[in-house]
Design an enzyme around this catalytic site. Structure first.
Site, mmCIF file in Angstrom:
data_model
loop_
_atom_site.group_PDB
_atom_site.id
_atom_site.type_symbol
_atom_site.label_atom_id
_atom_site.label_comp_id
_atom_site.label_asym_id
_atom_site.label_seq_id
_atom_site.Cartn_x
_atom_site.Cartn_y
_atom_site.Cartn_z
ATOM 1 C CG ASP A 1 17.032 4.964 -32.875
ATOM 2 O OD1 ASP A 1 17.566 6.025 -33.229
ATOM 3 O OD2 ASP A 1 15.963 4.917 -32.233
ATOM 4 C CG HIS B 1 16.942 9.301 -32.102
ATOM 5 N ND1 HIS B 1 16.405 8.048 -32.321
ATOM 6 C CD2 HIS B 1 15.904 10.072 -31.711
ATOM 7 C CE1 HIS B 1 15.103 8.075 -32.071
ATOM 8 N NE2 HIS B 1 14.778 9.287 -31.697
ATOM 9 C CG ASN C 1 7.257 13.684 -31.820
ATOM 10 O OD1 ASN C 1 6.707 13.058 -30.931
ATOM 11 N ND2 ASN C 1 8.571 13.761 -31.953
ATOM 12 C CB SER D 1 12.010 9.101 -29.889
ATOM 13 O OG SER D 1 11.998 8.941 -31.271
#
Length: 582
Positions: free
Chosen positions: A192, A230, A331, A398
């Site tokens: 990430d 994130h 998404n 996520s």
């Protein structure tokens, strides 16, 4: 080309660079035929800027070949100093985009090429734009008492949430699961944007931090910490310190994390770094890999989609080494409604692709669905850690993916002898029906059911191996690769392969009946060195994997181990030769 991006909040949709990045067309594919060497001069620059004029070329070669030799590098038009070696015998070089095809052609012309490709961008899949053994944890957000969390109000301003809670943990059955397993002695790799390892809810849970971005000028982020947010949010969902009277609880109560920074401060990266981190995670002994990043489906972004051979090879390597690989399903483009198109890395065979639901189990419209999703977990308004020491709400696939990764860790902790493939199939098979919204291939994560199913692990696997006459083995799906004979001089060609009953090994048979065993497959004998009337053409293993048969083209059968002999056509005049055995 492929673009992967964080599958996260609509708040970050415009700010995380979720639009496709322009790079040169993807040239080549896995195990493609070698191209002839180009004749135009090739320029390369290891320190080239990460602008649109440059691309990253990644190559992997069979053992004993490749550009490690100065002469081969020069023949490909590349200066030795400009090429960066990477995990699994791969080589990475930054070149001008208009020279990529020439570089690829010259590298392929050196021989032994497994693949040469242009690495494609990846992006994180969620997160707000700015700082916005008791089995009942005492964490404020779990008990809904004294919890303070934030969200963005639509104007880029921080706004407290009036009633923050972690209802999603009830949806997936966390309270019942914790009575069986809390994930002790399992480490999960998180690929990430990095992590705030000083956060009060993560300080005791982060084992190591690796900045893969630091060596890649395309990613261009030397900051070891999470300068986006994130990665910290995803890590908190997966493994926040639980029952510590602070912040949030996590499904991965006792799970630890290894953080691999593959995305920069904007949530962008490329598949080359993702692949490198996967190899590094396997080498570190991480049993689960979570990737809350994805590209878009080809229905939404035709020029920025599809599988990437370098990334896929790394995923297959991880699966072959008993690692559970989990990835966000993605998404919709710009956080608009998703579709049923495939996204990557989630859609590589053997990967658990995770869609997002609400707390009631209804698959959300922003999530990819249909064939793009194997399983689902809550991904709407999930409270977790943020990189400024606070707690934020975020939405996206996520946020769903790390719940499945944590569930895998709990199953492994509870039943450590299970293979990675078995854990993957247990999670899928034990999932409950989703409760509305878009349909998916799988169901809603049910952690207690998965833990119960671990007592009766599956013995079948989804996938297959292909064996070449030179002894090279290509593995697909959840069947592992355990070695091959590539680069070995064989007296006779390989003509057959048989998979062990537990999916953890196989045998190769040569035309003279010589047998080669790999993984858990044991050697029980062969006809190597015996003068055969006709060559061997087929092979099959017994149901318990403790023996095998081989058959020659005249139907003569040879049995080894506990394989019983039931007869043959050896000595019978056949109108056509036998070609196989089952």
């Amino acid at each position: 080309m492929i673009t992967s991006h964080p599958v996260g909040s609509r708040r970050r949709a415009l700010q995380l660079g979720m639009t496709a990045l322009a790079v040169a067309p993807l040239v080549g594919g896995a195990l493609a035929p070698s191209a002839s060497a180009a004749t135009a001069p090739v320029r390369s620059d290891a320190a080239a800027p990460a602008g649109p004029g440059y691309v990253t070329v990644v190559a992997q070669f069979a053992p004993g070949t490749g550009p490690g030799r100065p002469s081969a590098l020069r023949a490909a038009g590349l200066a030795t100093a400009s090429v960066r070696s990477a995990s699994a015998g791969r080589y990475v070089v930054r070149v001008p985009a208009d020279q990529a095809a020439s570089v690829i052609g010259r590298l392929r012309a050196q021989g032994g090429t497994r693949y040469v490709e242009v690495a494609t961008p990846v992006h994180s899949t969620g997160g707000p734009a700015a700082p916005p053994n008791d089995t009942t944890p005492n964490d404020p957000c779990y008990v809904q008492k004294g919890c303070v969390a934030f969200e963005e109000n639509g104007n880029g301003q921080q706004e407290p949430i009036s009633n923050p809670n972690q209802q999603y943990l009830q949806t997936i059955g966390a309270p019942a699961a914790w009575k069986v397993s809390k994930g002790q002695n399992v480490t999960v790799a998180v690929l990430d944007t990095g992590v705030d390892a000083a956060h009060e809810d993560l300080a005791k849970k982060v084992v190591r931090q690796t900045n893969v971005c630091a060596t890649d000028d395309m990613c261009g982020d030397s900051d070891q910490s999470d300068d986006n947010g994130h990665g910290t949010h995803v890590s908190g969902i997966l493994a926040a310190d639980t029952d510590n009277n602070a912040g949030v609880a996590s499904l991965g109560w006792s799970v630890k994390v290894d953080e691999y920074k593959v995305l920069n401060s904007q949530g962008d990266g490329d598949t080359a770094d993702v692949a490198t981190a996967i190899y590094d995670a396997v080498a570190a002994g991480d049993r689960v890999i979570n990737m809350s990043l994805a590209n878009y489906s080809c229905q939404q972004s035709p020029s920025d989609c599809g599988p990437d051979p370098d990334e896929q090879a790394a995923v297959e390597y991880a699966i072959a080494h008993n690692v559970v690989v989990v990835a966000a399903a993605g998404n919709g483009l710009g956080f608009e409604p998703g579709d049923n198109g495939l996204t990557y890395p989630a859609s590589y065979p053997g990967v658990l692709s995770v869609a997002a639901t609400d707390d009631n189990g209804a698959v959300q419209s922003f999530s990819q669905w249909g064939q793009a999703a194997d399983i689902a977990a809550p991904g709407l308004n999930i409270i977790s850690t943020w990189n400024d020491g606070t707690y934020w709400s975020d939405s996206g696939t996520s946020m769903a993916s790390p719940q499945v990764a944590a569930a895998a860790a709990l199953v492994i902790s509870h039943a450590p002898t299970l293979t990675g493939q078995q854990v993957t199939e247990i999670l899928e098979a034990s999932a409950a029906p989703t409760r509305g919204g878009e349909p998916i291939n799988g169901g809603l994560l049910d952690v207690p059911a998965a833990l119960a199913a671990a007592a009766h692990p599956p013995s079948t696997y989804l996938g297959y191996d292909l064996a070449g006459s030179d002894g090279t083995v290509y593995s697909y799906g959840s069947v592992g690769a355990f070695g091959d004979l590539s680069g070995v001089h064989l007296a006779k060609p390989i003509v057959a392969e048989a998979l062990n009953s537990n999916g953890q090994g196989y045998w190769l048979a040569a035309s003279d009946g010589g047998v080669f065993s790999f993984g858990d497959a044991r050697f029980y004998g062969s006809t190597g060195g015996v003068q055969l009337v006709k060559p061997v053409v087929g092979m099959a293993s017994t149901p318990d994997g403790k023996g095998y048969w081989m058959v020659a083209s005249d139907g003569g059968v040879f049995s080894f181990g506990d394989a019983r002999f039931y007869g043959s056509t050896g000595g019978v005049a056949l109108t056509r030769p036998v070609v196989g055995l089952t």
